[in-house]
Design an enzyme around this catalytic site. Structure first.
Site, short mmCIF file in Angstrom:
data_model
loop_
_atom_site.label_atom_id
_atom_site.label_comp_id
_atom_site.label_asym_id
_atom_site.label_seq_id
_atom_site.Cartn_x
_atom_site.Cartn_y
_atom_site.Cartn_z
N TYR A 144 0.86 -1.19 0.00
CA TYR A 144 0.00 0.00 0.00
C TYR A 144 0.89 1.23 0.00
O TYR A 144 1.81 1.34 0.83
CB TYR A 144 -0.89 -0.01 1.24
CG TYR A 144 -1.78 1.21 1.42
CD1 TYR A 144 -1.54 2.12 2.45
CD2 TYR A 144 -2.83 1.47 0.56
CE1 TYR A 144 -2.34 3.23 2.63
CE2 TYR A 144 -3.65 2.59 0.73
CZ TYR A 144 -3.40 3.47 1.77
OH TYR A 144 -4.19 4.57 1.93
N ASP A 239 9.34 2.51 -0.78
CA ASP A 239 8.35 3.20 0.03
C ASP A 239 8.68 2.89 1.50
O ASP A 239 8.31 1.85 2.02
CB ASP A 239 6.94 2.73 -0.33
CG ASP A 239 5.90 3.33 0.60
OD1 ASP A 239 4.69 3.10 0.36
OD2 ASP A 239 6.27 4.02 1.57
N LYS A 267 5.01 9.16 8.61
CA LYS A 267 4.89 8.61 9.98
C LYS A 267 5.96 9.14 10.94
O LYS A 267 5.89 10.26 11.42
CB LYS A 267 4.89 7.09 9.89
CG LYS A 267 3.68 6.55 9.08
CD LYS A 267 3.67 5.05 8.98
CE LYS A 267 2.66 4.56 7.98
NZ LYS A 267 1.28 4.51 8.50
C1 LIG Z 1 4.00 1.83 3.37
C2 LIG Z 1 2.99 2.94 3.35
N1 LIG Z 1 3.05 3.86 2.35
C3 LIG Z 1 2.16 4.88 2.30
C4 LIG Z 1 1.16 5.00 3.24
C5 LIG Z 1 0.19 6.18 3.14
O1 LIG Z 1 0.52 7.13 4.12
P1 LIG Z 1 -0.60 8.17 4.57
O2 LIG Z 1 -1.10 8.90 3.34
O3 LIG Z 1 -1.70 7.38 5.25
O4 LIG Z 1 0.16 9.10 5.54
C6 LIG Z 1 1.05 4.07 4.29
C7 LIG Z 1 -0.07 4.20 5.31
N2 LIG Z 1 -0.19 3.11 6.23
C8 LIG Z 1 -1.51 2.89 6.78
C9 LIG Z 1 -1.41 1.71 7.75
N3 LIG Z 1 -1.28 0.48 7.09
C10 LIG Z 1 -2.03 4.13 7.46
C11 LIG Z 1 -3.26 3.88 8.30
C12 LIG Z 1 -4.51 4.40 7.66
O5 LIG Z 1 -4.67 4.23 6.43
O6 LIG Z 1 -5.30 4.99 8.41
C13 LIG Z 1 1.98 3.01 4.34
O7 LIG Z 1 1.93 2.08 5.31
#
Ligand SMILES: Cc1ncc(COP(=O)(O)O)c(CN[C@@H](CN)CCC(=O)O)c1O
Length: 428
Positions: A144, A239, A267
């Protein structure tokens, strides 16, 4: 009644916020039941609106690696806030944190701040396309990279065909440029390069998967991707939104000794405030506006409050030479001790772990990709989740998420967690 106030608050939230939440995973759809509304987070603990305390293994999905509300970070944010919240101008602080990251992470010369991991990853793809003049890119099932259209694609039938949108609102036009392969399957990546020769701008990957549960690269997978990208003139994008500053200070690049061309962050570099970033060597970053022609922008990018929270967090980690060793030790102890208890209960399971990331998959002996993660017994995970929650242990509410261990998890919290696992009643 358990979670009484959270239930009432969820009902109210449901009227004004889609699904009652501002990010889907929080809604407990995967595990069932009512999402808990939290009102305080200190160290290793969350407190819900019914004044119940939980040991937190989500830590805001990664940012709270120091534990919640670290006093020195809190103090620094307060002081910064007294100088204003956002100026919309360059500030010295942005240069300080950029310099600090560039000097501490292998193989990057410049970094651009944004406000989320999604922004970081979508900008990285645009930059790779601008740099190579190519349009397609490869991602992996189960990885993701945020919710921008070109990532919300599921594998088409058969490799040569294009991906399909995995969400309404994503166009077929977008989907045709996203190719997908199975994590750890280098032959599929070779095939995609063969079938799309000269058309692939980049390969983007979570160097340690965290969004299909924790899944590790095997058999030098990352090194082989590096070689394939070099042979085909494509950029390798790590990523590291999740793994950056979590697995090591230099992230997965340092841990696996593989240099990506572009690295994305999020994060932890915001310390709990909204920050994402992407970074690369000068040759690539010079393509980015205003120096180059690849456009990217953001009102709150480099925001002083968020920069201060992230910078203080990174400096505190850097200052503790045993930080990652201790985190890895805590996680290893949880792995081994939980594993022992589940074995005593006769529950087949696989725990995947790297650094301070881990996941438990039930009724399966190995998980190396998204399909295998899907074959695990998620109903059993959901049961495990709720029994631990009732005993004050807050796991990510999905079997497809990694746990995030924080530095605030000490012996007391480990003992309480193991106590809750011992109480787990498993019905065949
Ligand atoms: C590897 C990786 N790459 C990009 C993203 C996206 O980041 P954000 O746009 O949510 O800040 C994420 C976001 N992770 C999720 C948890 N699996 C955020 C939690 C959520 O979607 O509320 C990620 O894990």
């Amino acid at each position: 009644m358990l979670y009484e106030r959270s239930s009432k608050l969820f009902e109210e939230a449901y009227k004004y916020i889609p699904g009652g939440v501002n990010s889907p995973v929080r809604a407990f759809k995967s595990v069932g039941g009512t999402p808990l509304f939290m009102k305080n987070a200190q160290g290793a603990y969350l407190t819900d609106e019914d004044d119940r305390q939980y040991i937190d293994y989500i830590n805001s999905w990664g940012p709270a690696i120091l534990g919640h509300t670290h006093p020195e970070v809190l103090e620094a944010i307060k002081k910064q806030a007294e100088k204003g919240f956002s100026y919309g101008t360059p500030t010295e602080l942005e240069t300080e944190i950029a310099k600090f990251i560039v000097e501490n992470v292998p193989n990057i010369d410049q970094i651009r701040m944004v406000s989320s991991g999604t922004e970081a990853c979508m900008s990285a793809i645009r930059l790779a396309r601008g740099f190579t003049g190519r349009e397609k890119f490869i991602k992996f099932e189960g990885c993701y990279h945020g919710h921008s259209d070109s990532f919300l694609i599921k594998a088409g039938s058969g490799l040569a065909t294009f991906g399909n949108p995995s969400s309404p609102g994503v166009t077929k036009g977008t989907a045709k440029d996203t190719l997908t392969a199975e994590y750890n399957n280098i032959e599929q990546v070779e095939d995609l390069f063969k079938h799309n020769s000269g058309e692939i701008a980049a390969v983007i990957i979570e160097p340690v998967g965290g969004n299909m549960g924790c899944v590790l690269p095997e058999n030098n997978f990352l090194q082989k991707l590096r070689t394939l990208c070099d042979e085909n003139g494509a950029l390798l994008i790590f990523d590291e939104v999740m793994t950056g500053f979590r697995l090591a200070f230099g992230g997965a690049q340092e841990l696996y000794n593989v240099n990506a061309d572009i690295v994305t962050y999020g994060k932890i570099i915001g310390g709990g405030l909204p920050v994402g970033a992407f970074a690369a060597r000068n040759e690539i970053m010079d393509y980015l506006a205003p120096k180059g022609a690849v456009y990217q922008a953001g009102t709150l990018s480099g925001n002083p409050l968020a920069m201060r929270a992230g910078f203080e967090t990174l400096k505190l980690i850097k200052k503790d030479e045993n930080f990652y060793k201790n985190l890895a030790k805590t996680t290893e102890t949880l792995d081994f001790e939980i594993g022992k208890i589940l074995n005593e209960k006769g529950i087949q399971h696989k725990i995947n772990r790297k650094g301070s990331m881990m996941s438990i998959f039930f009724h399966i002996s190995s998980v190396s990709n998204f399909a295998e993660a899907g074959n695990a017994n998620h109903a059993l995970f959901n049961n495990f989740f709720h029994q631990l929650l009732a005993n004050g242990i807050y796991l990510p509410p999905s079997g497809y998420e990694s746990w995030f261990i924080s530095d605030a998890i000490k012996e007391t919290e480990i003992d309480k967690t193991l106590e809750a696992v011992r109480k787990f009643e498993y019905f065949n």
